[in-house]
Design a protein around this motif. Sequence first.
Motif, mmCIF file in Angstrom:
data_model
loop_
_atom_site.group_PDB
_atom_site.id
_atom_site.type_symbol
_atom_site.label_atom_id
_atom_site.label_comp_id
_atom_site.label_asym_id
_atom_site.label_seq_id
_atom_site.Cartn_x
_atom_site.Cartn_y
_atom_site.Cartn_z
ATOM 1 N N UNK A 57 0.843 -1.199 0.000
ATOM 2 C CA UNK A 57 0.000 0.000 0.000
ATOM 3 C C UNK A 57 0.878 1.248 0.000
ATOM 4 N N UNK A 58 0.458 2.225 -0.797
ATOM 5 C CA UNK A 58 1.132 3.515 -0.872
ATOM 6 C C UNK A 58 0.093 4.616 -0.717
ATOM 7 N N UNK A 59 0.407 5.606 0.101
ATOM 8 C CA UNK A 59 -0.466 6.764 0.273
ATOM 9 C C UNK A 59 0.341 7.998 -0.113
ATOM 10 N N UNK A 60 -0.130 8.685 -1.136
ATOM 11 C CA UNK A 60 0.581 9.845 -1.685
ATOM 12 C C UNK A 60 2.046 9.515 -1.954
ATOM 13 N N UNK A 61 2.282 8.329 -2.499
ATOM 14 C CA UNK A 61 3.626 7.905 -2.861
ATOM 15 C C UNK A 61 4.449 7.353 -1.710
ATOM 16 N N UNK A 62 3.952 7.466 -0.497
ATOM 17 C CA UNK A 62 4.666 6.962 0.687
ATOM 18 C C UNK A 62 4.343 5.490 0.894
ATOM 19 N N UNK A 63 5.359 4.671 1.036
ATOM 20 C CA UNK A 63 5.156 3.235 1.237
ATOM 21 C C UNK A 63 4.669 2.985 2.658
#
Length: 85
Positions: A57-63
């Motif tokens: 999962x990535x949120x705004x490109x953050x792993x």
Amino acid sequence: MAKVEIYTKAFCPYCTRAKQLLASKGVRPEEYDITMGGPQRAEMIQRADGRTTVPQVFIDGRHIGGSDDLAALDRAGGLDPLLST
């Protein structure tokens, strides 16, 4: 709302659990099905620092990590602030 991406495989119970948690938050992630491998699998491994398990999962490109990581982040109260950015 934050951009959420999830790499999944068919019949993966952990993927289902992660997607259900995100859905409970009103999030519809962009889903990449890597059941058959291909370039998106290689992309996932690169983005996830070598992790090969799903989901990732990535949120705004953050792993964020996998299903357990996502659930732990939610329990710690850290998921909602990331989703509301």
